[in-house]
Design an enzyme around this catalytic site. Structure first.
Site, mmCIF file in Angstrom:
data_model
loop_
_atom_site.group_PDB
_atom_site.id
_atom_site.type_symbol
_atom_site.label_atom_id
_atom_site.label_comp_id
_atom_site.label_asym_id
_atom_site.label_seq_id
_atom_site.Cartn_x
_atom_site.Cartn_y
_atom_site.Cartn_z
ATOM 1 N N LYS A 1 10.267 4.522 0.671
ATOM 2 C CA LYS A 1 9.916 3.895 -0.603
ATOM 3 C C LYS A 1 10.593 4.566 -1.792
ATOM 4 C CE LYS A 1 5.497 3.145 1.627
ATOM 5 N NZ LYS A 1 4.081 3.552 1.660
ATOM 6 N N ASP B 1 4.534 8.409 -0.052
ATOM 7 C CA ASP B 1 4.116 8.435 1.347
ATOM 8 C C ASP B 1 4.948 7.411 2.124
ATOM 9 O OD1 ASP B 1 2.645 6.159 0.142
ATOM 10 O OD2 ASP B 1 1.817 6.000 2.154
ATOM 11 N N GLY C 1 0.817 -1.204 0.000
ATOM 12 C CA GLY C 1 0.000 0.000 0.000
ATOM 13 C C GLY C 1 0.849 1.251 0.000
ATOM 14 N N THR C 2 0.577 2.132 -0.959
ATOM 15 C CA THR C 2 1.346 3.378 -1.015
ATOM 16 C C THR C 2 0.861 4.231 -2.170
ATOM 17 O OG1 THR C 2 3.594 4.247 -0.880
ATOM 18 C CG2 THR C 2 3.165 2.696 -2.624
ATOM 19 N N THR C 3 1.400 5.442 -2.248
ATOM 20 C CA THR C 3 1.259 6.277 -3.442
ATOM 21 C C THR C 3 2.622 6.872 -3.758
ATOM 22 O OG1 THR C 3 -1.032 6.846 -2.897
ATOM 23 C CG2 THR C 3 0.093 8.250 -4.492
#
EC number: 3.4.25.1
Length: 203
Positions: A40, A24, A7-9
């Site tokens: 990340k 994020d 999960g991330t953007t």
């Protein structure tokens, strides 16, 4: 547990004098938030960086491999790998592992003769972009990028735009949050912006 940290953007923007990569810092396991301090975005060489959206373990594994390959390339030819070469290498690694796929989507950014940005999907497909986003909050980030990006955008404006795109994803996507890692790559090299610097831009 069979689920993986994910999960991330992530966001990438080509600017007049460099490239912005941002992500994020949240890592989730199913519906649980397990960390708000995960990195990340990673430096690969002096003018090369990569951001990953997806399973944290797969991202870190690929980053270690790319760093080793970049060092080997520099040792062999006495110069840094081009941005396109790093994107192609990343693509080849992902494509060759289709039977045991990396569960991640990558943005490769850097500066050689000019700022360049590539997005690479989990199967190894490569696209060169002026701006892009990846991950669970990408549609919210894209809405901000598409409305506000313009060719030749100054670097500081690109930094602000990346922050706005991540902020939009944070508001709408439960898997995005925990602050922002943001780096710029220019002719001078790789630079990670501090939390204080980013906060001052948003004031």
């Amino acid at each position: 547990m069979t689920e993986k940290l994910k999960g991330t953007t992530t966001v990438g923007i080509v600017c007049k004098d460099g490239v912005v990569l941002a992500a994020d810092r949240r890592a989730s396991l199913g519906n649980m938030v397990l960390s708000e301090r995960v990195t990340k975005v990673f430096q690969i060489d002096d003018h090369l960086a990569i951001a990953g959206a997806g399973t944290v373990g797969d991202i870190l594994s690929l980053v270690r491999l790319l760093r080793a390959e970049a060092k080997l390339y520099r040792a062999k030819v006495s110069r840094e790998m081009s941005v396109k070469a790093l994107a192609t290498l990343t693509s080849n690694i992902l494509h060759s592992g289709r039977g045991f796929a990396y569960m991640a989507w990558f943005l490769v950014g850097g500066y050689d003769s000019a700022p360049r940005l590539y997005s690479i999907d989990a199967a190894g497909g490569v696209t060169e972009d002026r701006f892009t986003a990846a991950g669970s909050g990408m549609e919210f980030a894209f809405s901000v990028l598409e409305e506000n990006y313009r060719d030749g955008i100054p670097l500081e404006e690109g930094v602000k735009l990346a922050l706005r795109a991540i902020k939009a994803a944070t508001k709408r996507d439960v898997f995005t949050g925990g602050g922002v890692t943001l780096v710029t790559i220019t002719e001078e090299g790789y630079r990670e912006w501090s939390e204080e610097e980013l906060k001052s831009l948003l004031e």
